[in-house]
Design a protein around this motif. Sequence first.
Motif, PDB file in Angstrom:
ATOM      1  N   LEU A   1      48.470  70.939  91.304  1.00 45.63           N
ATOM      2  CA  LEU A   1      48.506  72.048  91.828  1.00 45.63           C
ATOM      3  C   LEU A   1      49.594  72.223  93.409  1.00 45.63           C
ATOM      4  CD1 LEU A   1      44.742  71.685  92.622  1.00 45.63           C
ATOM      5  CD2 LEU A   1      45.364  73.701  92.085  1.00 45.63           C
ATOM      6  N   LYS A   2      50.177  70.607  93.762  1.00 47.50           N
ATOM      7  CA  LYS A   2      51.802  70.660  94.300  1.00 47.50           C
ATOM      8  C   LYS A   2      52.706  71.124  93.451  1.00 47.50           C
ATOM      9  CE  LYS A   2      54.117  67.852  94.475  1.00 47.50           C
ATOM     10  NZ  LYS A   2      54.865  66.180  94.062  1.00 47.50           N
ATOM     11  N   GLU A   3      52.803  71.240  92.498  1.00 45.29           N
ATOM     12  CA  GLU A   3      54.307  72.054  91.903  1.00 45.29           C
ATOM     13  C   GLU A   3      53.809  74.145  92.346  1.00 45.29           C
ATOM     14  OE1 GLU A   3      56.481  70.675  90.480  1.00 45.29           O
ATOM     15  OE2 GLU A   3      55.853  69.101  91.451  1.00 45.29           O
ATOM     16  N   LEU A   4      52.593  74.406  92.203  1.00 48.11           N
ATOM     17  CA  LEU A   4      52.832  75.388  92.690  1.00 48.11           C
ATOM     18  C   LEU A   4      52.783  76.087  93.392  1.00 48.11           C
ATOM     19  CD1 LEU A   4      49.749  76.076  89.735  1.00 48.11           C
ATOM     20  CD2 LEU A   4      51.399  76.387  89.324  1.00 48.11           C
TER      21      LEU A   4
ATOM     22  N   GLU B   1      48.285  77.771  82.948  1.00 51.51           N
ATOM     23  CA  GLU B   1      46.875  77.592  83.475  1.00 51.51           C
ATOM     24  C   GLU B   1      45.819  77.901  84.532  1.00 51.51           C
ATOM     25  OE1 GLU B   1      42.841  75.761  80.089  1.00 51.51           O
ATOM     26  OE2 GLU B   1      45.059  75.347  79.354  1.00 51.51           O
ATOM     27  N   VAL B   2      46.393  77.062  85.337  1.00 56.66           N
ATOM     28  CA  VAL B   2      46.015  77.328  86.487  1.00 56.66           C
ATOM     29  C   VAL B   2      45.954  78.054  87.044  1.00 56.66           C
ATOM     30  CG1 VAL B   2      45.532  75.099  88.704  1.00 56.66           C
ATOM     31  CG2 VAL B   2      45.702  74.655  86.634  1.00 56.66           C
ATOM     32  N   PHE B   3      46.859  78.402  87.461  1.00 58.05           N
ATOM     33  CA  PHE B   3      47.519  79.338  87.560  1.00 58.05           C
ATOM     34  C   PHE B   3      46.675  81.377  87.284  1.00 58.05           C
ATOM     35  CE2 PHE B   3      50.106  83.920  88.978  1.00 58.05           C
ATOM     36  CZ  PHE B   3      50.232  83.497  90.250  1.00 58.05           C
TER      37      PHE B   3
ATOM     38  N   GLY C   1      55.762  78.409  96.289  1.00 59.16           N
ATOM     39  CA  GLY C   1      54.382  79.847  96.849  1.00 59.16           C
ATOM     40  C   GLY C   1      53.819  79.816  96.309  1.00 59.16           C
ATOM     41  N   LEU C   2      52.906  79.849  94.391  1.00 59.90           N
ATOM     42  CA  LEU C   2      52.153  80.595  94.126  1.00 59.90           C
ATOM     43  C   LEU C   2      51.214  80.336  94.467  1.00 59.90           C
ATOM     44  CD1 LEU C   2      54.250  79.674  90.128  1.00 59.90           C
ATOM     45  CD2 LEU C   2      53.907  82.626  91.953  1.00 59.90           C
ATOM     46  N   ILE C   3      50.252  79.768  95.541  1.00 57.43           N
ATOM     47  CA  ILE C   3      49.169  79.437  95.529  1.00 57.43           C
ATOM     48  C   ILE C   3      48.985  78.915  96.841  1.00 57.43           C
ATOM     49  CG2 ILE C   3      48.210  78.592  92.917  1.00 57.43           C
ATOM     50  CD1 ILE C   3      47.719  75.843  94.540  1.00 57.43           C
ATOM     51  N   THR C   4      47.784  78.264  97.819  1.00 59.25           N
ATOM     52  CA  THR C   4      47.577  78.691  98.931  1.00 59.25           C
ATOM     53  C   THR C   4      46.466  77.481  99.405  1.00 59.25           C
ATOM     54  OG1 THR C   4      46.551  80.277  99.577  1.00 59.25           O
ATOM     55  CG2 THR C   4      48.444  80.819 100.060  1.00 59.25           C
ATOM     56  N   GLN C   5      46.697  76.761 100.452  1.00 58.55           N
ATOM     57  CA  GLN C   5      44.837  75.483  99.880  1.00 58.55           C
ATOM     58  C   GLN C   5      45.169  76.302 101.163  1.00 58.55           C
ATOM     59  OE1 GLN C   5      46.452  71.489 100.164  1.00 58.55           O
ATOM     60  NE2 GLN C   5      45.540  71.337 101.707  1.00 58.55           N
TER      61      GLN C   5
ATOM     62  N   ILE D   1      40.896  69.408  83.118  1.00 57.30           N
ATOM     63  CA  ILE D   1      41.864  68.722  83.119  1.00 57.30           C
ATOM     64  C   ILE D   1      41.464  66.890  84.010  1.00 57.30           C
ATOM     65  CG2 ILE D   1      44.456  69.060  84.706  1.00 57.30           C
ATOM     66  CD1 ILE D   1      43.822  72.008  83.875  1.00 57.30           C
ATOM     67  N   SER D   2      41.976  66.338  84.308  1.00 55.17           N
ATOM     68  CA  SER D   2      41.733  64.844  85.103  1.00 55.17           C
ATOM     69  C   SER D   2      42.611  65.440  86.911  1.00 55.17           C
ATOM     70  CB  SER D   2      42.954  63.685  84.337  1.00 55.17           C
ATOM     71  OG  SER D   2      44.071  64.194  84.993  1.00 55.17           O
ATOM     72  N   ALA D   3      41.468  64.898  87.461  1.00 54.09           N
ATOM     73  CA  ALA D   3      41.972  65.292  88.892  1.00 54.09           C
ATOM     74  C   ALA D   3      43.149  64.858  89.154  1.00 54.09           C
ATOM     75  CB  ALA D   3      41.077  64.270  89.513  1.00 54.09           C
ATOM     76  N   SER D   4      43.922  64.093  88.337  1.00 57.11           N
ATOM     77  CA  SER D   4      45.542  63.203  89.025  1.00 57.11           C
ATOM     78  C   SER D   4      45.667  63.973  88.273  1.00 57.11           C
ATOM     79  CB  SER D   4      45.107  61.546  88.414  1.00 57.11           C
ATOM     80  OG  SER D   4      45.188  61.763  87.184  1.00 57.11           O
ATOM     81  N   SER D   5      45.663  64.665  86.925  1.00 62.31           N
ATOM     82  CA  SER D   5      46.994  65.889  86.882  1.00 62.31           C
ATOM     83  C   SER D   5      47.018  66.915  87.872  1.00 62.31           C
ATOM     84  CB  SER D   5      46.201  65.704  84.989  1.00 62.31           C
ATOM     85  OG  SER D   5      47.390  66.581  84.234  1.00 62.31           O
ATOM     86  N   LEU D   6      45.599  67.130  87.608  1.00 63.40           N
ATOM     87  CA  LEU D   6      45.516  68.728  88.499  1.00 63.40           C
ATOM     88  C   LEU D   6      46.060  68.817  90.114  1.00 63.40           C
ATOM     89  CD1 LEU D   6      44.591  71.794  89.059  1.00 63.40           C
ATOM     90  CD2 LEU D   6      42.302  70.431  89.311  1.00 63.40           C
TER      91      LEU D   6
END
Length: 108
Positions: free
Chosen positions: A53-56, A20-22, A60-64, A44-49
């Motif tokens: 995000l770290k896993e994604l 869902e996030v992706f 390599g699926l997301i950038t920061q 989604i709670s901030a801690s869960s998100l």
Amino acid sequence: MDQASVVKSLAALAQPIRLEVFRALVVAGPRGMTPSTMAEGLGISASSLSFHLKELANAGLITQERSSRNLIYRAAFDHMNALLGYLTENCCQGAGCTADSAAANCRC
């Protein structure tokens, strides 16, 4: 794209919240989204998100990117396209194909 990267990416997406996030980041496009916007929009709670995000990012699926005091997350479209390419490279009975020819040759 090598097989290990494909497996890591698919494993990251094989979790409902991460998928869902992706997808939300894909919709946001190049402008990306801040974590607070994502958390609010997806409920989604901030801690869960943060965990997802770290896993994604690890897959390599997301950038920061830091912009002032904010973090902006974006879908890694090059990685996503490489993943899709890997999954569909033999879709036309081993021959290279376009989306139109893939649909025409699909036997499912």
